[in-house]
Design an enzyme around this catalytic site. Structure first.
Site, PDB file in Angstrom:
ATOM      1  N   ARG A   1       0.853  -1.195   0.000  1.00 21.69           N
ATOM      2  CA  ARG A   1       0.000   0.000   0.000  1.00 21.69           C
ATOM      3  C   ARG A   1       0.891   1.248   0.000  1.00 21.69           C
ATOM      4  NH1 ARG A   1      -4.591   0.351  -1.578  1.00 21.69           N
ATOM      5  NH2 ARG A   1      -5.392  -1.332  -0.242  1.00 21.69           N
TER       6      ARG A   1
ATOM      7  N   GLN B   1      -8.459  -7.952  -8.368  1.00 17.11           N
ATOM      8  CA  GLN B   1      -8.314  -6.530  -8.711  1.00 17.11           C
ATOM      9  C   GLN B   1      -6.845  -6.203  -8.998  1.00 17.11           C
ATOM     10  OE1 GLN B   1     -10.434  -3.410  -7.934  1.00 17.11           O
ATOM     11  NE2 GLN B   1      -9.189  -2.271  -6.471  1.00 17.11           N
TER      12      GLN B   1
ATOM     13  N   ARG C   1       1.610  -6.925  -9.165  1.00 17.98           N
ATOM     14  CA  ARG C   1       1.957  -6.284  -7.886  1.00 17.98           C
ATOM     15  C   ARG C   1       2.039  -7.270  -6.727  1.00 17.98           C
ATOM     16  NH1 ARG C   1      -3.334  -3.096  -5.541  1.00 17.98           N
ATOM     17  NH2 ARG C   1      -4.812  -4.805  -5.687  1.00 17.98           N
TER      18      ARG C   1
ATOM     19  N   HIS D   1       0.719   2.594 -10.428  1.00 13.51           N
ATOM     20  CA  HIS D   1      -0.197   3.092  -9.389  1.00 13.51           C
ATOM     21  C   HIS D   1       0.591   3.944  -8.385  1.00 13.51           C
ATOM     22  CE1 HIS D   1      -3.450   3.112  -6.534  1.00 13.51           C
ATOM     23  NE2 HIS D   1      -4.180   2.275  -7.242  1.00 13.51           N
TER      24      HIS D   1
ATOM     25  N   ASP E   1     -12.007   9.239  -7.269  1.00 15.97           N
ATOM     26  CA  ASP E   1     -11.553   8.049  -7.985  1.00 15.97           C
ATOM     27  C   ASP E   1     -11.963   8.221  -9.453  1.00 15.97           C
ATOM     28  OD1 ASP E   1     -10.620   5.594  -8.671  1.00 15.97           O
ATOM     29  OD2 ASP E   1     -11.889   4.439  -7.308  1.00 15.97           O
TER      30      ASP E   1
ATOM     31  N   GLU F   1      -1.962   8.293 -11.359  1.00 16.07           N
ATOM     32  CA  GLU F   1      -1.498   7.030 -11.910  1.00 16.07           C
ATOM     33  C   GLU F   1      -1.510   7.069 -13.436  1.00 16.07           C
ATOM     34  OE1 GLU F   1      -4.400   4.367 -10.173  1.00 16.07           O
ATOM     35  OE2 GLU F   1      -4.460   5.645  -8.413  1.00 16.07           O
TER      36      GLU F   1
HETATM   37  O1  TA6 Z   1      -6.423   3.256  -9.058  1.00 15.17           O
HETATM   38  C1  TA6 Z   1      -7.535   3.564  -8.291  1.00 15.17           C
HETATM   39  C2  TA6 Z   1      -8.088   2.306  -7.688  1.00 15.17           C
HETATM   40  O2  TA6 Z   1      -8.426   1.386  -8.675  1.00 15.17           O
HETATM   41  C3  TA6 Z   1      -9.298   2.691  -6.814  1.00 15.17           C
HETATM   42  O3  TA6 Z   1     -10.519   2.330  -7.387  1.00 15.17           O
HETATM   43  C4  TA6 Z   1      -8.986   2.110  -5.480  1.00 15.17           C
HETATM   44  O4  TA6 Z   1      -9.818   1.239  -4.937  1.00 15.17           O
HETATM   45  C5  TA6 Z   1      -7.516   1.827  -5.541  1.00 15.17           C
HETATM   46  O5  TA6 Z   1      -7.127   1.679  -6.863  1.00 15.17           O
HETATM   47  C6  TA6 Z   1      -6.836   0.894  -4.594  1.00 15.17           C
HETATM   48  O6  TA6 Z   1      -7.021  -0.423  -4.949  1.00 15.17           O
HETATM   49  P1  TA6 Z   1      -6.416  -1.582  -4.077  1.00 15.17           P
HETATM   50  O7  TA6 Z   1      -6.762  -2.849  -4.787  1.00 15.17           O
HETATM   51  O8  TA6 Z   1      -4.934  -1.350  -4.009  1.00 15.17           O
HETATM   52  O9  TA6 Z   1      -7.055  -1.470  -2.719  1.00 15.17           O
END
Ligand code: TA6
Length: 275
Positions: free
Chosen positions: A52, A75, A80, A149, A193, A250
């Site tokens: 993070r 996601q 990563r 990111h 966002d 990003e």
């Molecule tokens: O890049 C923005 C994003 O996709 C947001 O929608 C947000 O939730 C963030 O990334 C963080 O995502 P993560 O999976 O690292 O918690």
């Protein structure tokens, strides 16, 4: 236990970057002694979760795909959360590599294409340069999205402005609406966002005593994210009011899909400099 990490240093300015092999994530970039990146105080550096903060690279999907070949992936994909190998390193530059052999069995099953990623990070008088080369090493074409990111450290989010987005359309993931940016600058005043589409190559982050320039090549979209007080509900986000001291700007290729024929490759890069 903290995963393997190492540093590179610009011999002229003394600027340094520290890179974790877990997720090929740049976890610190100090330009003339000043930290430019935000790293959560609760970030997991032990390989149990994506880091993070810093610059986690996103590949092969941005967000969560609901259909198509990426739909089984978590996601932001697997780049990563995989262990990368350092294949080249000198004082100022390092290249890390990721191929299917480096993936967990689970990730390999979720996305079964044959690929090679080479990620080069370097520090110089120009700033921090990050460049991702994506190669299709298999016999099937594939499509992907990618994004760097980047979490920037700022003194005060209320005094932080993102410049260069005017005139570009964006998808607002908070309101689920699409709109056109009409303001000269973006200031986050609540959860933000947004995915700005096809933005001109340079955007600037004016953060009070520091001005940051983000230059992009082949990363046409720009995502701006700040979780605001919602960061309290994120187990790995610290301090609790840390949203006041960060902004994610990003560089990505995320509004569509990049196609890669067998044997083909593409390069995506960004340079962060303090102006
Ligand atoms: O890049 C923005 C994003 O996709 C947001 O929608 C947000 O939730 C963030 O990334 C963080 O995502 P993560 O999976 O690292 O918690």
């Amino acid at each position: 236990m903290e995963m393997k990490a190492f540093s590179i240093t610009d011999q002229k300015t003394g600027s340094t970057a520290r890179i974790s092999c877990y997720g090929a994530t740049v976890i610190s970039y100090k330009q003339r002694g000043r930290e430019i990146l935000f790293l959560s105080t609760k970030a997991k550096l032990d390989g149990t979760k994506a880091i993070r903060g810093g610059i986690p690279p996103v590949f092969p999907v941005f967000g969560k795909a609901t259909d198509g070949p990426c739909k089984e992936l978590p996601q932001h994909g697997f780049a990563r959360t995989s262990m990368w190998r350092v294949i080249k390193q000198d004082l100022e530059t390092a290249t890390l590599e990721l191929t299917p052999n480096d993936l967990s069995e689970e990730a390999r099953q979720q996305w079964s294409y044959d690929f090679k990623l080479q990620y080069t990070v370097s520090v110089s008088t120009d700033g921090l340069h990050c460049s991702l080369a994506v190669e299709n090493a298999g016999s099937m074409p594939f499509e992907y999205q990618t994004l760097l990111h980047t979490y920037f450290r700022v003194e005060d989010i209320a005094a932080t402005r993102v410049i260069g987005l005017k005139g570009h359309s964006f998808k607002d993931k908070v309101t689920s609406k699409t709109a056109q940016a009409t303001d000269e600058e973006l200031v986050c005043e609540s959860e933000t966002d947004r995915v700005y589409i096809d933005v001109q190559p340079d955007v600037q982050i004016d953060a009070g005593s520091i001005d940051i320039k983000l230059q992009r090549a082949n990363l046409n979209d720009v995502v701006v994210w700040n979780p605001w007080i919602g960061c309290k509900n994120m187990g790995d986000f610290g301090p609790e009011d840390g949203y006041k001291n960060m902004i994610c700007v990003e560089a990505g290729a995320v509004s569509g899909w990049q196609s890669l024929a067998p044997g083909a490759s593409k390069q995506h890069s960004q340079t962060i400099s303090v102006v």
